[in-house]
Design a protein around this motif. Sequence first.
Motif, PDB file in Angstrom:
ATOM      1  N   PRO A 188     -53.873  28.460  24.399  1.00  0.00           N
ATOM      2  CA  PRO A 188     -54.484  29.781  24.652  1.00  0.00           C
ATOM      3  C   PRO A 188     -56.108  29.906  24.673  1.00  0.00           C
ATOM      4  O   PRO A 188     -56.625  30.475  24.896  1.00  0.00           O
ATOM      5  CB  PRO A 188     -53.935  30.464  23.488  1.00  0.00           C
ATOM      6  CG  PRO A 188     -52.578  30.042  23.302  1.00  0.00           C
ATOM      7  CD  PRO A 188     -52.860  28.809  23.349  1.00  0.00           C
TER       8      PRO A 188
ATOM      9  N   SER B 203     -51.048  29.353  34.588  1.00  0.00           N
ATOM     10  CA  SER B 203     -50.225  29.981  33.580  1.00  0.00           C
ATOM     11  C   SER B 203     -49.637  29.219  32.509  1.00  0.00           C
ATOM     12  O   SER B 203     -49.565  29.667  31.343  1.00  0.00           O
ATOM     13  CB  SER B 203     -48.989  30.968  34.329  1.00  0.00           C
ATOM     14  OG  SER B 203     -49.557  31.805  35.050  1.00  0.00           O
ATOM     15  N   LYS B 204     -49.200  28.078  32.709  1.00  0.00           N
ATOM     16  CA  LYS B 204     -48.641  27.097  31.875  1.00  0.00           C
ATOM     17  C   LYS B 204     -49.710  26.559  30.892  1.00  0.00           C
ATOM     18  O   LYS B 204     -49.606  26.429  29.753  1.00  0.00           O
ATOM     19  CB  LYS B 204     -48.073  26.162  32.548  1.00  0.00           C
ATOM     20  CG  LYS B 204     -47.464  25.089  31.569  1.00  0.00           C
ATOM     21  CD  LYS B 204     -46.120  25.410  30.717  1.00  0.00           C
ATOM     22  CE  LYS B 204     -45.225  24.428  30.060  1.00  0.00           C
ATOM     23  NZ  LYS B 204     -44.355  25.059  28.932  1.00  0.00           N
TER      24      LYS B 204
ATOM     25  N   ARG C 295     -52.789  37.782  30.926  1.00  0.00           N
ATOM     26  CA  ARG C 295     -52.684  36.245  30.794  1.00  0.00           C
ATOM     27  C   ARG C 295     -53.938  35.769  30.371  1.00  0.00           C
ATOM     28  O   ARG C 295     -54.094  34.521  30.340  1.00  0.00           O
ATOM     29  CB  ARG C 295     -51.940  35.526  31.896  1.00  0.00           C
ATOM     30  CG  ARG C 295     -50.621  36.152  32.326  1.00  0.00           C
ATOM     31  CD  ARG C 295     -49.840  35.308  33.271  1.00  0.00           C
ATOM     32  NE  ARG C 295     -48.689  35.800  33.408  1.00  0.00           N
ATOM     33  CZ  ARG C 295     -47.630  35.624  34.099  1.00  0.00           C
ATOM     34  NH1 ARG C 295     -47.696  33.946  34.881  1.00  0.00           N
ATOM     35  NH2 ARG C 295     -46.405  35.854  34.219  1.00  0.00           N
TER      36      ARG C 295
ATOM     37  N   LYS D  85     -52.496  28.077  30.193  1.00  0.00           N
ATOM     38  CA  LYS D  85     -52.779  28.967  29.302  1.00  0.00           C
ATOM     39  C   LYS D  85     -51.918  29.619  28.135  1.00  0.00           C
ATOM     40  O   LYS D  85     -52.146  29.745  26.960  1.00  0.00           O
ATOM     41  CB  LYS D  85     -53.460  30.424  29.792  1.00  0.00           C
ATOM     42  CG  LYS D  85     -53.996  31.445  29.262  1.00  0.00           C
ATOM     43  CD  LYS D  85     -55.532  30.927  28.936  1.00  0.00           C
ATOM     44  CE  LYS D  85     -56.395  31.984  28.338  1.00  0.00           C
ATOM     45  NZ  LYS D  85     -57.645  31.482  27.781  1.00  0.00           N
ATOM     46  N   ARG D  86     -50.739  29.240  28.579  1.00  0.00           N
ATOM     47  CA  ARG D  86     -49.725  29.715  27.696  1.00  0.00           C
ATOM     48  C   ARG D  86     -49.517  28.700  26.458  1.00  0.00           C
ATOM     49  O   ARG D  86     -49.410  28.990  25.356  1.00  0.00           O
ATOM     50  CB  ARG D  86     -48.097  29.780  28.503  1.00  0.00           C
ATOM     51  CG  ARG D  86     -47.034  30.059  27.563  1.00  0.00           C
ATOM     52  CD  ARG D  86     -45.753  30.231  28.248  1.00  0.00           C
ATOM     53  NE  ARG D  86     -45.892  31.132  29.324  1.00  0.00           N
ATOM     54  CZ  ARG D  86     -45.610  30.474  30.454  1.00  0.00           C
ATOM     55  NH1 ARG D  86     -45.537  29.218  30.743  1.00  0.00           N
ATOM     56  NH2 ARG D  86     -45.812  31.329  31.943  1.00  0.00           N
ATOM     57  N   ASP D  87     -49.680  27.304  26.944  1.00  0.00           N
ATOM     58  CA  ASP D  87     -49.534  26.117  25.972  1.00  0.00           C
ATOM     59  C   ASP D  87     -50.802  26.036  25.112  1.00  0.00           C
ATOM     60  O   ASP D  87     -50.886  25.426  24.096  1.00  0.00           O
ATOM     61  CB  ASP D  87     -49.165  24.991  26.589  1.00  0.00           C
ATOM     62  CG  ASP D  87     -47.707  24.992  26.972  1.00  0.00           C
ATOM     63  OD1 ASP D  87     -47.118  25.922  27.088  1.00  0.00           O
ATOM     64  OD2 ASP D  87     -47.296  24.012  27.702  1.00  0.00           O
TER      65      ASP D  87
END
Length: 449
Positions: A26, A19-20, A72, A22-24
């Motif tokens: 994309p 998750s981290k 996500r 992919k969030r930072d």
Amino acid sequence: MTETFLIVGGDAAGMSAASKAKRDDPDREVVVLERGEWVSYGACGLPYYVKGEIDDLEDLVAIPAERFQEERDIDLRTGHEAAAIDPEDQTVTVETDERTYTQSYDELLVATGARAIAPPIDGLDRDGVFTLQTMEAGRELKEYVDAQAGDTVGIIGGGYIGIELAEAFRGQNLDVELFEMRSHVLEPFGSEVAKTVESELRDNDVAVHTDTRVDRVAGDDRVRTVITPDGKFPVDAVLVAAGVQPRVELAESAGIDVGPTGALATDQYGRTNVESVYAAGDCAEIIHAVTGDPAHVPLALTANRAGRAVGATVAGEPTPVGEIAGTAVLKAFDLEVARTGLLEDERLREAGFDPVSVSITAASRAHYYPGGSEVEITLVGDADSGAVLGASMVGKEGVAKRIDTVAAAIQGDMSVTDLAYLDLSYAPPFGPTWDPVLTAAKVLGGKLS
């Protein structure tokens, strides 16, 4: 060309990292291989599911698989088991029920978790012997409990899971025989706390057998007897709660180093000795804040935090996984039981400390406010430096959060004097003017001066 961050293991560390990252970043491809059907679940809640306080196993899932996939944009593949890692080619061999294929990676996180320890006891392969490490194991145990009435369960091991399951079984009107080979249950919490917990267990009709080694479990079609040097104990099922061990075989076979604790060795960023390969969660070591040495403490926050840090590092922002104090809390019937840091005199002396400890009993609330009870605290400091080294606590209220004050003191490199001078909150319903933590620090400070 898009780079691929491949993660083996879809629970706390693995999904936090995914998750981290992919969030930072994309644009990065994030692929997660999970051999089971469940991801991102709270295994710590399984005893309360068995007890019946949590109605549905699905309630333990923090984020369903489809949300990772749809919201996500994480390529989460359940039912996909990593069979081999090839660091030279930067590939992982993946097996499913239908096929075997090869998945390439640019960065790899090994988050394979830990498995329940199977102690060398004859007969553990019989029907009616359970562990509680996975969601499926929780389902199987709950199905057994729901089908029984008035039967007896033997528990092998007096650690976290053993104590929590003793309460769960009693809550389902099952008799419990608990066997612990050491002198006390909850040994890392110290003998004073352990004695209080043992008394609470017995008050709730749990038969506690300490200093008792289980030689074997016997039966015909299923387990019927627990056999110890002290005698034979009829049971209808057995729960093995002898601790966990890190799953390192996949990584070790690829040349990834195992550290002194038996878990995968990593640096401050979760990197292993193999280029582009990280490890985090219950399979990996992490630095202990008291000793500065590698430790293996498989707890939920440790796994989540380390996974998130690895995800940030892979996305381009090097982030340390941090240190741990081994802070833990559990419920034992009407008691809250907690610990942080290190308490064992021998281990502290081996680490170069000169430990001094005090044990006190204080009120959980102002003496005139109704409903209060006693809190027992053991606090340990270093005679040479005055540093706070560890604490354990037990009581009916106020323990679960008071331990956090000591944990913060340890990770903040505070002295016992510093701890005694903390400006903690006060109101009669929540504590006395001098909080029990402050009182313990004052008493210990007197012994250190």
